[in-house]
Scaffold this motif. Structure first.
Motif, PDB file in Angstrom:
ATOM      1  N   PRO A 109     -13.760   0.217   1.850  1.00 27.55           N
ATOM      2  CA  PRO A 109     -13.204   1.565   2.025  1.00 27.55           C
ATOM      3  C   PRO A 109     -11.722   1.543   2.433  1.00 27.55           C
ATOM      4  O   PRO A 109     -10.946   2.403   2.012  1.00 27.55           O
TER       5      PRO A 109
ATOM      6  N   SER B 237     -17.262  -1.660  -6.432  1.00 22.54           N
ATOM      7  CA  SER B 237     -18.357  -1.133  -5.602  1.00 22.54           C
ATOM      8  C   SER B 237     -18.990  -2.254  -4.794  1.00 22.54           C
ATOM      9  O   SER B 237     -18.767  -3.445  -5.051  1.00 22.54           O
TER      10      SER B 237
ATOM     11  N   GLN C 197      -9.619   0.674  -0.652  1.00 24.21           N
ATOM     12  CA  GLN C 197      -9.535   1.794  -1.585  1.00 24.21           C
ATOM     13  C   GLN C 197      -8.457   2.794  -1.159  1.00 24.21           C
ATOM     14  O   GLN C 197      -7.876   3.478  -1.990  1.00 24.21           O
ATOM     15  N   LYS C 198      -8.182   2.822   0.128  1.00 26.48           N
ATOM     16  CA  LYS C 198      -7.119   3.696   0.635  1.00 26.48           C
ATOM     17  C   LYS C 198      -5.766   2.994   0.643  1.00 26.48           C
ATOM     18  O   LYS C 198      -4.716   3.630   0.397  1.00 26.48           O
TER      19      LYS C 198
ATOM     20  N   ASN D 174      -7.751  -2.394  -9.147  1.00 27.62           N
ATOM     21  CA  ASN D 174      -8.085  -0.981  -8.950  1.00 27.62           C
ATOM     22  C   ASN D 174      -9.337  -0.913  -8.085  1.00 27.62           C
ATOM     23  O   ASN D 174     -10.461  -0.967  -8.576  1.00 27.62           O
ATOM     24  N   TRP D 175      -9.138  -0.800  -6.802  1.00 29.77           N
ATOM     25  CA  TRP D 175     -10.240  -0.882  -5.851  1.00 29.77           C
ATOM     26  C   TRP D 175     -11.206   0.287  -5.964  1.00 29.77           C
ATOM     27  O   TRP D 175     -12.365   0.184  -5.559  1.00 29.77           O
ATOM     28  N   ASN D 176     -10.758   1.383  -6.533  1.00 30.86           N
ATOM     29  CA  ASN D 176     -11.652   2.534  -6.691  1.00 30.86           C
ATOM     30  C   ASN D 176     -12.741   2.277  -7.727  1.00 30.86           C
ATOM     31  O   ASN D 176     -13.738   2.997  -7.777  1.00 30.86           O
ATOM     32  N   LYS D 177     -12.543   1.242  -8.567  1.00 25.95           N
ATOM     33  CA  LYS D 177     -13.561   0.883  -9.548  1.00 25.95           C
ATOM     34  C   LYS D 177     -14.464  -0.246  -9.045  1.00 25.95           C
ATOM     35  O   LYS D 177     -15.382  -0.654  -9.753  1.00 25.95           O
TER      36      LYS D 177
END
Length: 572
Positions: free
Chosen positions: A398, A436, A401-402, A431-434
Protein backbone atom coordinates in the motif's frame (compact mmCIF):
# COMPACT_ATOMS: atom_id res chain seq x y z
CA UNK A 1 -21.68 -93.97 68.50
CA UNK A 2 -21.17 -95.57 65.09
CA UNK A 3 -23.17 -92.99 63.14
CA UNK A 4 -21.22 -90.16 64.79
CA UNK A 5 -17.82 -91.79 64.14
CA UNK A 6 -18.92 -92.58 60.60
CA UNK A 7 -20.00 -88.99 60.00
CA UNK A 8 -16.77 -87.54 61.43
CA UNK A 9 -14.72 -89.88 59.27
CA UNK A 10 -16.50 -88.67 56.15
CA UNK A 11 -15.96 -85.01 57.17
CA UNK A 12 -12.25 -85.58 57.79
CA UNK A 13 -11.79 -87.44 54.53
CA UNK A 14 -13.63 -84.70 52.64
CA UNK A 15 -11.53 -81.99 54.28
CA UNK A 16 -8.34 -83.92 53.51
CA UNK A 17 -9.38 -84.33 49.89
CA UNK A 18 -10.22 -80.64 49.54
CA UNK A 19 -6.95 -79.65 51.16
CA UNK A 20 -4.96 -81.96 48.86
CA UNK A 21 -6.78 -80.64 45.80
CA UNK A 22 -6.10 -77.06 46.84
CA UNK A 23 -2.43 -77.76 47.44
CA UNK A 24 -2.03 -79.58 44.15
CA UNK A 25 -3.75 -76.83 42.16
CA UNK A 26 -1.15 -74.27 43.32
CA UNK A 27 -2.89 -71.33 41.62
CA UNK A 28 -6.34 -69.89 41.07
CA UNK A 29 -9.26 -68.72 43.14
CA UNK A 30 -9.67 -72.07 44.93
CA UNK A 31 -6.13 -71.87 46.34
CA UNK A 32 -6.73 -68.36 47.59
CA UNK A 33 -10.06 -69.21 49.13
CA UNK A 34 -8.66 -71.97 51.30
CA UNK A 35 -5.46 -70.12 52.14
CA UNK A 36 -7.39 -67.92 54.54
CA UNK A 37 -9.49 -70.80 55.84
CA UNK A 38 -6.49 -72.80 56.96
CA UNK A 39 -4.53 -69.87 58.36
CA UNK A 40 -1.80 -69.66 55.69
CA UNK A 41 -1.08 -67.21 52.84
CA UNK A 42 0.42 -67.42 49.36
CA UNK A 43 4.14 -68.01 49.25
CA UNK A 44 6.42 -65.94 47.03
CA UNK A 45 7.19 -68.75 44.59
CA UNK A 46 3.51 -69.32 44.04
CA UNK A 47 2.93 -65.64 43.34
CA UNK A 48 5.83 -65.47 40.89
CA UNK A 49 4.62 -68.54 38.98
CA UNK A 50 1.14 -67.05 38.69
CA UNK A 51 2.46 -63.64 37.59
CA UNK A 52 4.74 -65.24 34.98
CA UNK A 53 1.76 -67.13 33.54
CA UNK A 54 -0.16 -63.84 33.24
CA UNK A 55 2.60 -61.76 31.66
CA UNK A 56 4.87 -64.07 29.67
CA UNK A 57 2.10 -64.90 27.21
CA UNK A 58 1.83 -62.08 24.63
CA UNK A 59 -1.96 -62.27 24.35
CA UNK A 60 -2.47 -62.09 28.10
CA UNK A 61 0.11 -59.30 28.33
CA UNK A 62 -1.84 -57.20 25.80
CA UNK A 63 -5.01 -57.66 27.82
CA UNK A 64 -3.17 -56.65 31.00
CA UNK A 65 -1.85 -53.49 29.35
CA UNK A 66 -5.34 -52.58 28.17
CA UNK A 67 -6.79 -53.12 31.66
CA UNK A 68 -4.02 -51.04 33.27
CA UNK A 69 -4.79 -48.01 31.04
CA UNK A 70 -1.17 -47.13 30.24
CA UNK A 71 -0.14 -45.06 27.23
CA UNK A 72 2.19 -46.50 24.59
CA UNK A 73 5.37 -45.24 26.24
CA UNK A 74 4.35 -46.49 29.69
CA UNK A 75 3.38 -49.88 28.24
CA UNK A 76 6.90 -50.39 26.90
CA UNK A 77 8.38 -49.57 30.30
CA UNK A 78 5.91 -51.96 31.98
CA UNK A 79 6.81 -54.87 29.68
CA UNK A 80 10.54 -54.21 29.99
CA UNK A 81 10.38 -53.95 33.79
CA UNK A 82 8.76 -57.35 34.32
CA UNK A 83 10.72 -59.04 31.55
CA UNK A 84 14.05 -57.95 33.06
CA UNK A 85 13.08 -59.29 36.47
CA UNK A 86 11.83 -62.62 35.07
CA UNK A 87 8.22 -61.70 35.92
CA UNK A 88 8.80 -61.76 39.67
CA UNK A 89 6.56 -59.69 41.89
CA UNK A 90 7.89 -56.28 42.95
CA UNK A 91 5.53 -55.01 45.63
CA UNK A 92 3.74 -57.95 47.30
CA UNK A 93 4.88 -60.72 49.61
CA UNK A 94 3.11 -63.72 51.07
CA UNK A 95 1.51 -61.46 53.68
CA UNK A 96 0.75 -58.29 51.71
CA UNK A 97 2.69 -55.20 50.61
CA UNK A 98 6.42 -54.90 51.24
CA UNK A 99 8.05 -51.69 52.48
CA UNK A 100 8.51 -50.32 48.95
CA UNK A 101 4.84 -50.93 48.20
CA UNK A 102 3.91 -48.94 51.31
CA UNK A 103 6.34 -46.18 50.27
CA UNK A 104 4.74 -46.00 46.83
CA UNK A 105 1.26 -45.57 48.29
CA UNK A 106 2.59 -42.72 50.45
CA UNK A 107 4.20 -41.07 47.41
CA UNK A 108 0.96 -41.34 45.42
CA UNK A 109 -0.92 -39.82 48.34
CA UNK A 110 1.40 -36.78 48.13
CA UNK A 111 1.11 -36.37 44.34
CA UNK A 112 -1.19 -33.40 44.88
CA UNK A 113 1.77 -31.39 46.17
CA UNK A 114 3.06 -31.30 42.56
CA UNK A 115 -0.28 -30.26 41.13
CA UNK A 116 -1.00 -33.86 40.15
CA UNK A 117 -4.08 -35.93 40.99
CA UNK A 118 -3.63 -38.98 43.22
CA UNK A 119 -6.65 -40.64 41.65
CA UNK A 120 -4.92 -40.65 38.26
CA UNK A 121 -2.87 -43.42 39.89
CA UNK A 122 -5.90 -45.20 41.46
CA UNK A 123 -4.99 -44.39 45.06
CA UNK A 124 -8.32 -45.41 46.60
CA UNK A 125 -8.44 -48.62 44.58
CA UNK A 126 -4.90 -49.53 45.59
CA UNK A 127 -5.60 -48.85 49.26
CA UNK A 128 -8.77 -50.95 49.13
CA UNK A 129 -6.99 -53.77 47.29
CA UNK A 130 -4.14 -53.70 49.81
CA UNK A 131 -6.64 -54.00 52.66
CA UNK A 132 -8.35 -56.99 51.04
CA UNK A 133 -5.10 -58.82 50.37
CA UNK A 134 -3.83 -58.28 53.89
CA UNK A 135 -7.03 -58.60 55.95
CA UNK A 136 -9.65 -60.64 54.15
CA UNK A 137 -9.81 -64.42 54.66
CA UNK A 138 -10.89 -65.25 51.11
CA UNK A 139 -8.53 -63.71 48.56
CA UNK A 140 -7.99 -65.10 45.08
CA UNK A 141 -4.41 -65.46 43.90
CA UNK A 142 -5.28 -63.27 40.89
CA UNK A 143 -6.15 -60.41 43.24
CA UNK A 144 -2.65 -60.45 44.69
CA UNK A 145 -0.87 -60.54 41.34
CA UNK A 146 -3.22 -57.86 40.03
CA UNK A 147 -2.23 -55.61 42.94
CA UNK A 148 1.44 -56.02 42.02
CA UNK A 149 0.72 -55.08 38.39
CA UNK A 150 -1.44 -52.12 39.38
CA UNK A 151 1.28 -50.78 41.70
CA UNK A 152 3.87 -51.03 38.91
CA UNK A 153 1.51 -49.26 36.52
CA UNK A 154 0.87 -46.54 39.13
CA UNK A 155 4.60 -45.98 39.65
CA UNK A 156 5.31 -45.76 35.91
CA UNK A 157 2.43 -43.36 35.33
CA UNK A 158 3.40 -41.11 38.25
CA UNK A 159 7.07 -41.27 37.25
CA UNK A 160 6.19 -40.36 33.66
CA UNK A 161 4.05 -37.42 34.78
CA UNK A 162 6.79 -36.08 37.05
CA UNK A 163 9.35 -36.51 34.29
CA UNK A 164 7.57 -34.92 31.33
CA UNK A 165 4.04 -33.92 32.31
CA UNK A 166 0.61 -35.47 32.09
CA UNK A 167 -0.05 -34.59 28.44
CA UNK A 168 1.96 -33.82 25.32
CA UNK A 169 1.89 -30.02 24.87
CA UNK A 170 1.93 -30.33 21.10
CA UNK A 171 -1.50 -31.94 21.37
CA UNK A 172 -2.66 -28.80 23.14
CA UNK A 173 -1.06 -26.25 20.84
CA UNK A 174 0.71 -26.56 17.48
CA UNK A 175 2.93 -23.56 18.36
CA UNK A 176 4.38 -25.49 21.30
CA UNK A 177 7.55 -27.30 20.24
CA UNK A 178 9.66 -28.75 23.04
CA UNK A 179 12.00 -31.68 23.51
CA UNK A 180 10.58 -33.22 26.65
CA UNK A 181 12.83 -35.16 29.00
CA UNK A 182 13.07 -38.93 28.67
CA UNK A 183 14.43 -41.75 30.81
CA UNK A 184 14.47 -45.54 31.01
CA UNK A 185 11.77 -45.76 33.68
CA UNK A 186 11.93 -49.57 33.84
CA UNK A 187 15.59 -49.40 34.83
CA UNK A 188 14.94 -46.41 37.11
CA UNK A 189 12.25 -48.35 38.97
CA UNK A 190 14.40 -51.44 39.34
CA UNK A 191 17.27 -49.36 40.71
CA UNK A 192 14.87 -47.76 43.18
CA UNK A 193 13.70 -51.18 44.38
CA UNK A 194 17.29 -52.37 44.70
CA UNK A 195 18.18 -49.29 46.79
CA UNK A 196 14.93 -49.27 48.74
CA UNK A 197 14.30 -45.65 47.71
CA UNK A 198 10.95 -45.42 45.92
CA UNK A 199 10.02 -41.95 47.22
CA UNK A 200 13.48 -40.56 46.46
CA UNK A 201 13.45 -42.03 42.95
CA UNK A 202 10.24 -40.16 42.15
CA UNK A 203 11.66 -36.90 43.49
CA UNK A 204 14.71 -37.39 41.26
CA UNK A 205 12.42 -37.27 38.22
CA UNK A 206 11.03 -33.83 39.06
CA UNK A 207 12.56 -30.89 37.12
CA UNK A 208 15.75 -29.75 38.81
CA UNK A 209 14.75 -26.13 38.22
CA UNK A 210 14.64 -23.68 41.15
CA UNK A 211 11.46 -22.24 39.66
CA UNK A 212 9.76 -25.62 39.94
CA UNK A 213 10.61 -25.83 43.64
CA UNK A 214 9.50 -22.24 44.24
CA UNK A 215 6.24 -22.60 42.27
CA UNK A 216 5.48 -25.88 44.02
CA UNK A 217 5.83 -24.15 47.40
CA UNK A 218 3.62 -21.26 46.25
CA UNK A 219 1.02 -23.68 44.89
CA UNK A 220 0.74 -25.48 48.21
CA UNK A 221 0.71 -22.23 50.20
CA UNK A 222 -2.20 -20.98 48.08
CA UNK A 223 -4.05 -24.28 48.52
CA UNK A 224 -3.61 -24.02 52.27
CA UNK A 225 -4.74 -20.39 52.21
CA UNK A 226 -7.90 -21.34 50.32
CA UNK A 227 -8.60 -24.20 52.71
CA UNK A 228 -8.06 -22.16 55.87
CA UNK A 229 -9.49 -18.76 54.92
CA UNK A 230 -11.43 -19.25 51.70
CA UNK A 231 -11.25 -16.77 48.83
CA UNK A 232 -9.18 -13.68 49.47
CA UNK A 233 -10.94 -10.30 49.80
CA UNK A 234 -12.44 -8.69 46.71
CA UNK A 235 -12.58 -4.98 45.84
CA UNK A 236 -15.51 -3.35 43.96
CA UNK A 237 -15.05 -3.65 40.19
CA UNK A 238 -15.63 0.09 39.63
CA UNK A 239 -13.26 1.24 42.38
CA UNK A 240 -10.44 3.74 41.78
CA UNK A 241 -8.00 4.71 44.54
CA UNK A 242 -5.22 7.25 44.07
CA UNK A 243 -2.43 8.41 46.40
CA UNK A 244 -3.81 10.34 49.37
CA UNK A 245 -7.38 9.08 48.94
CA UNK A 246 -9.40 7.93 51.94
CA UNK A 247 -11.60 4.88 51.44
CA UNK A 248 -13.12 2.14 53.51
CA UNK A 249 -11.58 -0.26 50.98
CA UNK A 250 -7.99 0.67 51.86
CA UNK A 251 -7.98 -1.84 54.71
CA UNK A 252 -9.20 -4.51 52.26
CA UNK A 253 -6.43 -3.50 49.84
CA UNK A 254 -3.84 -3.89 52.61
CA UNK A 255 -5.21 -7.31 53.48
CA UNK A 256 -5.21 -8.38 49.82
CA UNK A 257 -1.59 -7.31 49.21
CA UNK A 258 -0.55 -8.93 52.47
CA UNK A 259 -2.11 -12.24 51.40
CA UNK A 260 0.04 -12.18 48.26
CA UNK A 261 3.22 -11.25 50.11
CA UNK A 262 3.57 -7.64 48.92
CA UNK A 263 2.66 -5.90 52.16
CA UNK A 264 3.08 -6.73 55.83
CA UNK A 265 0.28 -5.13 57.78
CA UNK A 266 0.94 -4.22 61.43
CA UNK A 267 -2.16 -4.73 63.57
CA UNK A 268 -3.00 -1.01 64.11
CA UNK A 269 -2.81 -0.30 60.35
CA UNK A 270 -5.62 -2.72 59.58
CA UNK A 271 -8.12 0.04 60.35
CA UNK A 272 -6.39 2.84 58.46
CA UNK A 273 -8.40 4.21 55.54
CA UNK A 274 -5.76 6.48 54.01
CA UNK A 275 -3.99 5.34 50.85
CA UNK A 276 -0.59 6.45 52.17
CA UNK A 277 2.87 6.44 50.57
CA UNK A 278 3.86 3.05 52.06
CA UNK A 279 0.82 1.37 50.55
CA UNK A 280 1.27 3.23 47.24
CA UNK A 281 4.82 1.88 47.01
CA UNK A 282 3.56 -1.65 47.68
CA UNK A 283 0.99 -1.29 44.90
CA UNK A 284 3.64 0.05 42.49
CA UNK A 285 5.87 -2.94 43.29
CA UNK A 286 2.91 -5.24 42.67
CA UNK A 287 2.19 -3.52 39.35
CA UNK A 288 5.78 -3.54 38.15
CA UNK A 289 6.42 -7.17 39.01
CA UNK A 290 3.14 -8.31 37.46
CA UNK A 291 3.66 -6.50 34.16
CA UNK A 292 1.39 -3.50 34.73
CA UNK A 293 2.07 0.23 34.45
CA UNK A 294 3.55 1.12 37.89
CA UNK A 295 1.49 4.27 38.43
CA UNK A 296 0.29 3.44 41.95
CA UNK A 297 -3.36 3.83 40.98
CA UNK A 298 -5.70 1.02 42.03
CA UNK A 299 -8.22 0.57 39.23
CA UNK A 300 -8.59 -0.89 35.77
CA UNK A 301 -6.15 -3.73 35.06
CA UNK A 302 -4.57 -3.50 38.53
CA UNK A 303 -7.96 -3.99 40.14
CA UNK A 304 -8.80 -6.85 37.78
CA UNK A 305 -5.54 -8.60 38.66
CA UNK A 306 -6.05 -8.11 42.40
CA UNK A 307 -9.59 -9.50 42.10
CA UNK A 308 -8.56 -12.64 40.23
CA UNK A 309 -10.02 -15.43 42.40
CA UNK A 310 -7.58 -17.43 44.51
CA UNK A 311 -8.90 -20.68 43.04
CA UNK A 312 -8.08 -19.39 39.55
CA UNK A 313 -4.54 -18.54 40.68
CA UNK A 314 -4.14 -22.06 42.08
CA UNK A 315 -5.16 -23.49 38.69
CA UNK A 316 -2.70 -21.14 36.98
CA UNK A 317 0.13 -22.30 39.24
CA UNK A 318 -0.82 -25.92 38.58
CA UNK A 319 -0.68 -25.33 34.82
CA UNK A 320 2.72 -23.64 35.03
CA UNK A 321 4.12 -26.51 37.09
CA UNK A 322 3.03 -28.75 34.23
CA UNK A 323 4.77 -26.45 31.73
CA UNK A 324 8.07 -26.77 33.57
CA UNK A 325 7.66 -30.56 33.41
CA UNK A 326 7.19 -30.22 29.64
CA UNK A 327 10.49 -28.38 29.31
CA UNK A 328 13.86 -30.01 28.57
CA UNK A 329 16.32 -30.31 31.44
CA UNK A 330 18.26 -27.09 31.87
CA UNK A 331 22.04 -27.41 31.49
CA UNK A 332 24.45 -27.04 34.37
CA UNK A 333 26.30 -24.25 32.54
CA UNK A 334 25.14 -21.15 30.68
CA UNK A 335 21.84 -20.82 28.88
CA UNK A 336 19.30 -18.18 27.82
CA UNK A 337 15.63 -18.17 28.75
CA UNK A 338 13.00 -15.91 27.17
CA UNK A 339 9.72 -15.82 29.09
CA UNK A 340 7.30 -14.50 26.47
CA UNK A 341 4.34 -13.29 28.61
CA UNK A 342 6.76 -11.66 31.07
CA UNK A 343 8.59 -9.87 28.22
CA UNK A 344 11.93 -10.80 29.77
CA UNK A 345 15.19 -12.49 28.74
CA UNK A 346 17.40 -14.11 31.35
CA UNK A 347 20.91 -15.53 31.17
CA UNK A 348 21.66 -18.25 33.70
CA UNK A 349 24.87 -19.99 34.62
CA UNK A 350 23.49 -23.06 36.31
CA UNK A 351 21.08 -21.76 38.94
CA UNK A 352 22.81 -18.36 39.08
CA UNK A 353 21.24 -15.51 37.11
CA UNK A 354 23.94 -13.53 35.31
CA UNK A 355 21.78 -11.05 33.40
CA UNK A 356 18.22 -10.03 32.60
CA UNK A 357 16.68 -7.55 30.20
CA UNK A 358 13.37 -6.57 28.69
CA UNK A 359 12.29 -7.94 25.34
CA UNK A 360 9.63 -7.28 22.74
CA UNK A 361 7.79 -10.36 21.48
CA UNK A 362 5.38 -11.26 18.69
CA UNK A 363 2.12 -9.39 18.49
CA UNK A 364 -0.74 -11.17 20.25
CA UNK A 365 -3.22 -13.08 18.07
CA UNK A 366 -1.36 -12.02 14.92
CA UNK A 367 2.34 -12.92 15.05
CA UNK A 368 2.74 -15.07 18.15
CA UNK A 369 6.30 -15.98 19.10
CA UNK A 370 6.44 -19.81 19.05
CA UNK A 371 7.53 -21.81 22.09
CA UNK A 372 10.58 -23.99 21.46
CA UNK A 373 14.24 -24.50 22.37
CA UNK A 374 17.38 -24.41 20.22
CA UNK A 375 21.09 -23.53 20.32
CA UNK A 376 22.49 -20.01 19.88
CA UNK A 377 25.30 -20.37 17.32
CA UNK A 378 26.45 -17.01 15.95
CA UNK A 379 25.93 -13.24 15.94
CA UNK A 380 25.19 -11.49 12.65
CA UNK A 381 26.60 -7.93 12.79
CA UNK A 382 25.31 -5.18 10.49
CA UNK A 383 22.66 -7.52 9.11
CA UNK A 384 20.43 -7.09 6.11
CA UNK A 385 16.72 -7.80 6.52
CA UNK A 386 14.90 -9.79 3.87
CA UNK A 387 11.28 -8.73 4.21
CA UNK A 388 8.87 -11.69 4.56
CA UNK A 389 6.33 -11.87 1.78
CA UNK A 390 3.45 -11.36 4.20
CA UNK A 391 4.90 -8.04 5.42
CA UNK A 392 5.81 -6.95 1.88
CA UNK A 393 2.28 -7.53 0.57
CA UNK A 394 0.23 -6.49 3.58
CA UNK A 395 2.23 -3.54 4.93
CA UNK A 396 4.60 -2.29 2.20
CA UNK A 397 2.57 -2.67 -0.99
CA UNK A 398 0.00 0.00 0.00
CA UNK A 399 2.88 2.41 0.74
CA UNK A 400 4.53 1.67 -2.62
CA UNK A 401 1.27 2.25 -4.46
CA UNK A 402 1.24 5.75 -2.99
CA UNK A 403 4.98 6.47 -3.20
CA UNK A 404 7.45 4.15 -5.04
CA UNK A 405 10.37 6.11 -3.59
CA UNK A 406 9.45 4.88 -0.10
CA UNK A 407 11.79 1.89 -0.54
CA UNK A 408 14.96 3.86 -1.32
CA UNK A 409 14.23 6.45 1.35
CA UNK A 410 14.12 3.67 3.95
CA UNK A 411 17.26 1.92 2.69
CA UNK A 412 15.50 -0.98 0.92
CA UNK A 413 16.66 -2.67 -2.29
CA UNK A 414 14.17 -4.30 -4.66
CA UNK A 415 15.02 -7.53 -6.53
CA UNK A 416 13.18 -9.17 -9.42
CA UNK A 417 12.77 -12.48 -7.62
CA UNK A 418 13.92 -14.69 -4.75
CA UNK A 419 16.91 -16.34 -6.39
CA UNK A 420 20.39 -15.24 -5.30
CA UNK A 421 21.17 -13.96 -8.80
CA UNK A 422 17.94 -12.02 -9.25
CA UNK A 423 18.71 -8.56 -10.72
CA UNK A 424 18.11 -5.37 -8.77
CA UNK A 425 15.14 -3.26 -9.92
CA UNK A 426 14.27 0.41 -9.77
CA UNK A 427 11.01 0.71 -7.76
CA UNK A 428 9.94 3.63 -10.00
CA UNK A 429 10.00 1.37 -13.05
CA UNK A 430 7.07 -0.68 -11.74
CA UNK A 431 3.39 0.21 -11.90
CA UNK A 432 2.58 -0.76 -8.34
CA UNK A 433 -1.14 -0.24 -8.83
CA UNK A 434 -1.14 -3.34 -11.05
CA UNK A 435 0.66 -5.41 -8.41
CA UNK A 436 -1.45 -7.39 -5.94
CA UNK A 437 -0.81 -9.50 -2.88
CA UNK A 438 -1.57 -12.61 -4.92
CA UNK A 439 0.90 -11.57 -7.61
CA UNK A 440 3.99 -10.21 -5.84
CA UNK A 441 7.15 -11.85 -7.24
CA UNK A 442 9.60 -9.33 -5.79
CA UNK A 443 12.12 -9.65 -2.98
CA UNK A 444 12.74 -6.64 -0.75
CA UNK A 445 15.93 -6.39 1.32
CA UNK A 446 16.77 -3.64 3.81
CA UNK A 447 20.46 -2.77 3.90
CA UNK A 448 22.59 -2.38 7.06
CA UNK A 449 22.25 0.90 8.90
CA UNK A 450 20.66 2.68 11.81
CA UNK A 451 17.15 2.37 10.35
CA UNK A 452 17.37 -1.37 9.72
CA UNK A 453 14.43 -3.17 11.36
CA UNK A 454 16.82 -5.67 12.92
CA UNK A 455 19.02 -2.95 14.35
CA UNK A 456 22.77 -3.51 14.21
CA UNK A 457 22.91 -7.22 15.10
CA UNK A 458 20.91 -10.39 15.40
CA UNK A 459 21.55 -13.46 17.54
CA UNK A 460 21.05 -16.59 15.49
CA UNK A 461 19.81 -20.06 16.43
CA UNK A 462 18.83 -21.34 12.96
CA UNK A 463 15.36 -22.92 12.89
CA UNK A 464 12.66 -23.61 10.34
CA UNK A 465 10.42 -20.91 11.86
CA UNK A 466 12.99 -18.16 11.12
CA UNK A 467 12.89 -16.88 14.71
CA UNK A 468 15.87 -15.12 16.31
CA UNK A 469 16.84 -12.39 18.78
CA UNK A 470 17.77 -8.98 17.40
CA UNK A 471 18.49 -5.34 18.05
CA UNK A 472 15.89 -2.68 17.15
CA UNK A 473 15.94 1.02 16.26
CA UNK A 474 12.66 1.62 18.16
CA UNK A 475 14.09 1.56 21.68
CA UNK A 476 11.23 3.58 23.19
CA UNK A 477 8.93 0.55 23.04
CA UNK A 478 10.90 -1.12 25.82
CA UNK A 479 9.40 1.38 28.27
CA UNK A 480 5.91 -0.03 27.71
CA UNK A 481 4.49 -2.47 30.25
CA UNK A 482 3.02 -4.64 27.48
CA UNK A 483 5.55 -5.30 24.73
CA UNK A 484 4.04 -7.51 22.03
CA UNK A 485 4.90 -5.50 18.91
CA UNK A 486 7.11 -7.74 16.76
CA UNK A 487 6.30 -10.05 13.86
CA UNK A 488 7.36 -13.10 15.90
CA UNK A 489 11.07 -12.58 16.54
CA UNK A 490 12.34 -11.31 19.88
CA UNK A 491 13.84 -7.81 20.15
CA UNK A 492 16.31 -7.35 23.03
CA UNK A 493 16.73 -4.24 25.16
CA UNK A 494 20.50 -4.51 25.71
CA UNK A 495 22.06 -6.02 22.57
CA UNK A 496 25.57 -4.72 23.31
CA UNK A 497 25.54 -6.22 26.83
CA UNK A 498 24.27 -9.51 25.42
CA UNK A 499 26.94 -9.60 22.70
CA UNK A 500 29.75 -8.81 25.16
CA UNK A 501 28.52 -11.57 27.48
CA UNK A 502 28.50 -14.10 24.63
CA UNK A 503 31.93 -13.06 23.30
CA UNK A 504 33.79 -12.04 26.47
CA UNK A 505 35.80 -15.27 26.63
CA UNK A 506 37.03 -14.50 23.13
CA UNK A 507 38.38 -11.10 24.16
CA UNK A 508 35.51 -8.91 23.02
CA UNK A 509 34.49 -5.74 24.87
CA UNK A 510 31.81 -3.10 24.24
CA UNK A 511 34.10 -1.08 21.94
CA UNK A 512 34.75 -4.05 19.67
CA UNK A 513 31.06 -4.92 19.57
CA UNK A 514 30.13 -1.35 18.62
CA UNK A 515 32.76 -1.34 15.90
CA UNK A 516 31.21 -4.43 14.30
CA UNK A 517 27.71 -3.00 14.71
CA UNK A 518 28.62 -0.24 12.25
CA UNK A 519 30.32 -2.26 9.54
CA UNK A 520 29.20 -1.34 5.99
CA UNK A 521 28.49 -4.97 5.12
CA UNK A 522 27.21 -7.94 7.13
CA UNK A 523 29.62 -10.13 9.11
CA UNK A 524 28.85 -13.31 11.05
CA UNK A 525 30.81 -14.16 14.21
CA UNK A 526 30.51 -17.78 15.29
CA UNK A 527 30.40 -18.38 19.05
CA UNK A 528 33.08 -20.65 20.45
CA UNK A 529 30.66 -21.60 23.23
CA UNK A 530 27.24 -22.24 21.72
CA UNK A 531 24.53 -21.69 24.30
CA UNK A 532 21.15 -23.40 24.66
CA UNK A 533 18.20 -21.02 24.37
CA UNK A 534 14.70 -21.70 25.67
CA UNK A 535 11.73 -19.65 24.52
CA UNK A 536 9.08 -20.41 27.11
CA UNK A 537 5.59 -19.32 28.13
CA UNK A 538 5.15 -19.05 31.89
CA UNK A 539 2.37 -16.92 33.29
CA UNK A 540 3.34 -17.69 36.90
CA UNK A 541 6.76 -17.66 38.55
CA UNK A 542 8.48 -16.57 41.76
CA UNK A 543 10.81 -13.55 41.61
CA UNK A 544 14.14 -13.04 43.37
CA UNK A 545 12.37 -11.55 46.40
CA UNK A 546 10.05 -14.52 46.76
CA UNK A 547 6.95 -12.78 45.38
CA UNK A 548 4.49 -15.01 43.54
CA UNK A 549 4.14 -13.24 40.21
CA UNK A 550 1.63 -13.52 37.38
CA UNK A 551 1.60 -12.31 33.78
CA UNK A 552 -1.26 -11.69 31.40
CA UNK A 553 -2.10 -14.60 29.14
CA UNK A 554 -1.21 -12.54 26.05
CA UNK A 555 -1.57 -15.38 23.54
CA UNK A 556 -4.50 -17.14 25.21
CA UNK A 557 -2.42 -20.27 25.85
CA UNK A 558 -3.62 -20.52 29.46
CA UNK A 559 -7.27 -20.43 28.47
CA UNK A 560 -6.86 -22.87 25.61
CA UNK A 561 -4.77 -25.33 27.61
CA UNK A 562 -6.93 -25.22 30.72
CA UNK A 563 -10.05 -25.85 28.61
CA UNK A 564 -8.52 -28.85 26.85
CA UNK A 565 -6.39 -30.19 29.69
CA UNK A 566 -9.05 -32.27 31.41
CA UNK A 567 -10.44 -33.46 28.07
CA UNK A 568 -7.06 -34.89 27.05
CA UNK A 569 -6.47 -36.44 30.45
CA UNK A 570 -9.83 -38.20 30.17
CA UNK A 571 -8.85 -39.76 26.85
CA UNK A 572 -5.28 -40.78 27.84
Amino acid sequence: MKPYRYTMSIVLLLALALCTAACESGTGASRGMFAGLFGSRFDVDELNVALAEELSDSTRMLQNLKDLELNDDQQEHFKKFYRQRDYQTAWVTSRGLNKQGEALLEAIDKAGDDGLNSEDYKLQYLQHSKKRVEKEKEVALEEVTKLDKELTAAYLKLASHKLKGRVNPERLDALWKTNRRSKDLARHLQNALDRGSIAESLQELEPQDPQYTALKKAYNNYRQLLEEKGEWPQLPADLTIKAGDSSKYVATLRERLSADGYFKTPAPDSLQQVYDSTLVQAVMTYQDINGLEPDGVVGGETLAMLNTPLKERINQLQLNLERIRWSPEKPEGKYLLVNVPQYKLYIFNGNKKDMEMRVIVGEAYKSNTPIFNDTLQYIAFSPTWTVPNSIATQEMLPKLQKDPSWLSRNNFVLYEGWSENAPELNPRSINWNKVSADNFPYRIVQQPGKSNALGHMKFMFPNDMDIYLHDTPTESLFQRAERDFSHGCVRVEKPIDLAVYLLQDEGWDAAKVQEHMNLPTPENVVLEEKLPIFIDYRTAWVDDEGHVTFAKDIYGHDKKQMNRFEELLATN
